[in-house]
Design a protein around this motif. Structure first.
Motif, short mmCIF file in Angstrom:
data_model
loop_
_atom_site.label_atom_id
_atom_site.label_comp_id
_atom_site.label_asym_id
_atom_site.label_seq_id
_atom_site.Cartn_x
_atom_site.Cartn_y
_atom_site.Cartn_z
N ILE A 48 106.89 30.90 41.00
CA ILE A 48 106.19 30.06 41.97
C ILE A 48 106.51 30.50 43.40
O ILE A 48 105.63 30.57 44.26
N THR A 49 107.79 30.78 43.67
CA THR A 49 108.16 31.22 45.01
C THR A 49 107.48 32.53 45.39
O THR A 49 107.08 32.72 46.54
N GLU A 50 107.33 33.41 44.41
CA GLU A 50 106.67 34.68 44.67
C GLU A 50 105.18 34.47 44.95
O GLU A 50 104.60 35.11 45.83
N ARG A 51 104.55 33.53 44.23
CA ARG A 51 103.15 33.22 44.48
C ARG A 51 102.95 32.66 45.88
O ARG A 51 102.00 33.02 46.58
N ILE A 52 103.85 31.75 46.29
CA ILE A 52 103.73 31.13 47.62
C ILE A 52 103.90 32.19 48.71
O ILE A 52 103.15 32.21 49.70
N ALA A 53 104.90 33.07 48.55
CA ALA A 53 105.13 34.11 49.55
C ALA A 53 103.92 35.04 49.67
O ALA A 53 103.50 35.40 50.78
N ILE A 54 103.34 35.42 48.53
CA ILE A 54 102.16 36.30 48.56
C ILE A 54 100.96 35.58 49.19
O ILE A 54 100.21 36.17 49.96
N HIS A 55 100.81 34.29 48.87
CA HIS A 55 99.67 33.53 49.41
C HIS A 55 99.74 33.46 50.93
O HIS A 55 98.74 33.72 51.62
N PHE A 56 100.91 33.11 51.47
CA PHE A 56 101.03 33.01 52.92
C PHE A 56 100.96 34.38 53.58
O PHE A 56 100.40 34.52 54.68
N ARG A 71 97.72 37.86 56.94
CA ARG A 71 97.10 39.18 57.10
C ARG A 71 95.61 39.04 57.36
O ARG A 71 95.05 39.74 58.23
N GLN A 72 94.94 38.14 56.66
CA GLN A 72 93.50 37.98 56.84
C GLN A 72 93.16 37.42 58.22
O GLN A 72 92.14 37.78 58.81
N THR A 73 93.97 36.51 58.73
CA THR A 73 93.70 35.90 60.04
C THR A 73 94.37 36.64 61.18
O THR A 73 94.22 36.22 62.34
N ARG A 74 95.14 37.69 60.86
CA ARG A 74 95.87 38.46 61.87
C ARG A 74 96.76 37.55 62.73
O ARG A 74 96.83 37.68 63.95
N CYS A 75 97.42 36.66 62.06
CA CYS A 75 98.34 35.72 62.71
C CYS A 75 99.76 36.09 62.30
O CYS A 75 100.05 36.23 61.12
N THR A 76 100.64 36.25 63.27
CA THR A 76 102.03 36.58 62.98
C THR A 76 102.80 35.34 62.54
O THR A 76 102.35 34.21 62.75
N ARG A 77 103.95 35.57 61.94
CA ARG A 77 104.78 34.43 61.51
C ARG A 77 105.27 33.62 62.71
O ARG A 77 105.36 32.39 62.64
#
Length: 304
Positions: free
Chosen positions: A49-57, A62-68
């Motif tokens: 689940i943690t890996e899915r959440i990390a990939i999703h965010f 990446r799609q919105t070109r928004c940095t962390r």
């Protein structure tokens, strides 16, 4: 117990039941096949689940070109705006803190809506990519070689400093340097690109990894994806209209509270200063947050 308290308790019970039905929660449901899920995790195929959440965010940013850093700033700004609005609306620090917590996912909703345009641009080239990889795989019967051939051809005439890593580049790099498990890599690839037809295509690739005779079942999936692209424009228009109606409804619902301050001060005091009134306001905010997630799920593009 007077009739007012009894009616408020009844309203609370009905709202709680509505929340359970809306979110599809069942506290008495027992998780099925826990040993099977544990076995899949230990074998390294299914993602945690943690890996899915990390990939999703990671995909969303990446799609919105928004940095962390920018996303964190948006979260802090949304929380501060929610707290300020709570102070102005309810004149209560506790209710303002709850409102700040409920408004906190607002940047996530904004980026999700914004990512639909980027996802549409990705999908335009995704069908061609899937077709090229499928044709290569049909000729060589090797998933890794087909992916590597596509990545090499894609990057052949692009300077190294101008190359933008794609999920397919990351798939090849992870197999070479991190984890050689092909199934695990394909599951990660499926999570990075939210598209229903692409997910079916990846699942078929996993089956082809065990039985190469199934490789010809990849072509109908690509054809079905081509037929569904025309529905994307209508889906995007519907998404904008639904979000507009939802925001107008939520704004009208919460605008009653400051109007009550001037229309009936006694009712406003009971609503913002008593325990039952505060509980009702908290339920309003929780329901507004839950319906926002429901709207986001309902307006999801048809091909995702």
């Amino acid at each position: 117990m007077n009739p007012i308290h009894l009616s408020l308790i009844t309203v609370f019970i009905f709202i709680s039941l509505a929340l359970f039905l809306l979110l599809g929660l069942n506290p008495f449901e027992v998780e099925q096949n826990p040993l099977k899920k544990r076995r899949l995790i230990l074998t390294g195929t299914k993602l945690k689940i943690t890996e899915r959440i990390a990939i999703h965010f990671g995909t969303l940013l990446r799609q919105t070109r928004c940095t962390r850093k920018k996303f964190l700033i948006l979260l802090l700004a949304a929380s501060a705006a929610g707290f300020t609005a709570g102070i102005l609306l309810f004149d209560s620090t506790g209710l303002a803190a709850v409102m700040a917590a409920c408004v906190l996912p607002a940047p996530y909703f904004y980026l999700t809506v914004k990512s639909s345009a980027a996802a549409r641009e990705e999908i335009e080239g995704l069908e061609n990519t899937m077709s090229v990889i499928t044709n290569t795989y049909a000729g060589c019967d090797d998933i890794i070689k087909a992916m590597e051939t596509f990545v090499e051809e894609k990057n052949r005439y692009i300077p190294a400093n101008l190359r933008i890593p794609t999920p397919f580049d990351e798939f090849v790099t992870e197999l070479r340097l991190v984890n050689p498990n092909v199934e695990h890599g394909l599951y990660r690839l499926s999570e990075k690109i939210k598209n229903r037809y692409f997910n079916e295509w990846v699942k078929m690739l996993i089956l082809c990894h065990h039985d190469r005779r199934l490789k010809f079942a990849l072509f109908p999936i690509i054809k079905a994806m081509n037929d569904a692209k025309s529905m994307q424009v209508e889906s995007d228009g519907m998404m904008v209209r639904v979000w507009r109606d939802y925001l107008m409804t939520a704004g009208l619902m919460f605008s009653i509270i400051p109007m009550m301050r001037f229309a009936n001060a006694e009712w406003f005091y009971l609503l913002t200063k008593t325990a039952v009134g505060k509980l009702l306001i908290i339920l309003m905010m929780v329901i507004a947050l839950a319906t926002a997630f429901y709207v986001m799920k309902a307006t999801k593009p048809s091909n995702r």
